[in-house]
Design a protein around this motif. Sequence first.
Motif, PDB file in Angstrom:
ATOM      1  N   ASP A  45     -21.040  34.876 -35.294  1.00 19.67           N
ATOM      2  CA  ASP A  45     -20.674  33.587 -35.890  1.00 19.67           C
ATOM      3  C   ASP A  45     -20.235  32.593 -34.819  1.00 19.67           C
ATOM      4  N   LEU A  46     -19.449  33.063 -33.843  1.00 19.57           N
ATOM      5  CA  LEU A  46     -19.022  32.192 -32.743  1.00 19.57           C
ATOM      6  C   LEU A  46     -20.239  31.725 -31.946  1.00 19.57           C
ATOM      7  N   ALA A  47     -21.164  32.635 -31.651  1.00 22.60           N
ATOM      8  CA  ALA A  47     -22.371  32.268 -30.912  1.00 22.60           C
ATOM      9  C   ALA A  47     -23.175  31.220 -31.676  1.00 22.60           C
ATOM     10  N   THR A  48     -23.259  31.357 -32.973  1.00 15.61           N
ATOM     11  CA  THR A  48     -23.985  30.392 -33.794  1.00 15.61           C
ATOM     12  C   THR A  48     -23.294  29.028 -33.752  1.00 15.61           C
ATOM     13  N   GLN A  49     -21.969  29.027 -33.888  1.00 18.91           N
ATOM     14  CA  GLN A  49     -21.210  27.767 -33.845  1.00 18.91           C
ATOM     15  C   GLN A  49     -21.405  27.066 -32.498  1.00 18.91           C
ATOM     16  N   LEU A  50     -21.298  27.824 -31.412  1.00 18.82           N
ATOM     17  CA  LEU A  50     -21.467  27.237 -30.084  1.00 18.82           C
ATOM     18  C   LEU A  50     -22.897  26.758 -29.877  1.00 18.82           C
ATOM     19  N   GLY A  51     -23.868  27.528 -30.385  1.00 16.35           N
ATOM     20  CA  GLY A  51     -25.272  27.132 -30.274  1.00 16.35           C
ATOM     21  C   GLY A  51     -25.589  25.859 -31.028  1.00 16.35           C
ATOM     22  N   ASN A  52     -24.856  25.608 -32.098  1.00 22.45           N
ATOM     23  CA  ASN A  52     -25.048  24.381 -32.867  1.00 22.45           C
ATOM     24  C   ASN A  52     -24.343  23.184 -32.259  1.00 22.45           C
ATOM     25  N   LYS A  53     -23.365  23.444 -31.394  1.00 21.34           N
ATOM     26  CA  LYS A  53     -22.540  22.372 -30.843  1.00 21.34           C
ATOM     27  C   LYS A  53     -22.893  22.020 -29.394  1.00 21.34           C
ATOM     28  N   LEU A  54     -23.258  23.019 -28.607  1.00 12.96           N
ATOM     29  CA  LEU A  54     -23.474  22.832 -27.172  1.00 12.96           C
ATOM     30  C   LEU A  54     -24.950  23.025 -26.818  1.00 12.96           C
ATOM     31  N   PRO A  55     -25.349  22.563 -25.630  1.00 13.33           N
ATOM     32  CA  PRO A  55     -26.730  22.817 -25.201  1.00 13.33           C
ATOM     33  C   PRO A  55     -26.966  24.323 -25.081  1.00 13.33           C
ATOM     34  N   GLY A  56     -28.098  24.768 -25.504  1.00 14.20           N
ATOM     35  CA  GLY A  56     -28.422  26.184 -25.447  1.00 14.20           C
ATOM     36  C   GLY A  56     -28.684  26.724 -26.838  1.00 14.20           C
ATOM     37  N   THR A  57     -29.013  27.989 -26.874  1.00 16.01           N
ATOM     38  CA  THR A  57     -29.345  28.630 -28.139  1.00 16.01           C
ATOM     39  C   THR A  57     -28.266  29.624 -28.527  1.00 16.01           C
ATOM     40  N   THR A  58     -28.334  30.063 -29.754  1.00 20.54           N
ATOM     41  CA  THR A  58     -27.422  31.115 -30.199  1.00 20.54           C
ATOM     42  C   THR A  58     -27.575  32.343 -29.312  1.00 20.54           C
ATOM     43  N   ALA A  59     -28.807  32.645 -28.918  1.00 21.33           N
ATOM     44  CA  ALA A  59     -29.059  33.802 -28.050  1.00 21.33           C
ATOM     45  C   ALA A  59     -28.342  33.659 -26.707  1.00 21.33           C
ATOM     46  N   ASP A  60     -28.274  32.442 -26.171  1.00 20.31           N
ATOM     47  CA  ASP A  60     -27.548  32.215 -24.913  1.00 20.31           C
ATOM     48  C   ASP A  60     -26.078  32.603 -25.057  1.00 20.31           C
ATOM     49  N   PHE A  61     -25.504  32.259 -26.200  1.00 21.11           N
ATOM     50  CA  PHE A  61     -24.084  32.535 -26.417  1.00 21.11           C
ATOM     51  C   PHE A  61     -23.843  33.990 -26.793  1.00 21.11           C
ATOM     52  N   GLN A  62     -24.814  34.615 -27.431  1.00 23.95           N
ATOM     53  CA  GLN A  62     -24.716  36.055 -27.678  1.00 23.95           C
ATOM     54  C   GLN A  62     -24.742  36.805 -26.356  1.00 23.95           C
ATOM     55  N   ASN A  63     -25.624  36.386 -25.459  1.00 25.92           N
ATOM     56  CA  ASN A  63     -25.697  36.997 -24.130  1.00 25.92           C
ATOM     57  C   ASN A  63     -24.401  36.757 -23.357  1.00 25.92           C
ATOM     58  N   MET A  64     -23.847  35.559 -23.474  1.00 31.53           N
ATOM     59  CA  MET A  64     -22.584  35.244 -22.818  1.00 31.53           C
ATOM     60  C   MET A  64     -21.491  36.205 -23.286  1.00 31.53           C
ATOM     61  N   ALA A  65     -21.420  36.438 -24.596  1.00 33.17           N
ATOM     62  CA  ALA A  65     -20.419  37.358 -25.143  1.00 33.17           C
ATOM     63  C   ALA A  65     -20.653  38.773 -24.637  1.00 33.17           C
ATOM     64  N   THR A  66     -21.901  39.169 -24.538  1.00 32.34           N
ATOM     65  CA  THR A  66     -22.230  40.498 -24.019  1.00 32.34           C
ATOM     66  C   THR A  66     -21.754  40.645 -22.579  1.00 32.34           C
TER      67      THR A  66
END
Length: 83
Positions: A10-31
């Motif tokens: 959910d956090l990755a999705t929120q960040l992907g909707n707000k910042l440049p990049g995709t949800t996958a970028d933020f999922q990878n960041m969390a990983t």
Amino acid sequence: VGPEFKQLNDLATQLGNKLPGTTADFQNMATVLVDNGIKAKDIMGGIGKATAYMAVQLKMDYANSAKFIARLSDATGVAAKDM
């Protein structure tokens, strides 16, 4: 998959909707954060958002920002909510 997966996703999705990049970028960041010793509750507690915003400000990719924040967090002992 741990019980925190949905919250991290959910956090990755929120960040992907707000910042440049995709949800996958933020999922990878969390990983990357988890792989570098950051607990899921700390990612949700502020480290995830701080990592993403720092990456945007410094024009870094999210994975490298995650490595940097993990080291910074470890070295300074700053609480997740204070990041």
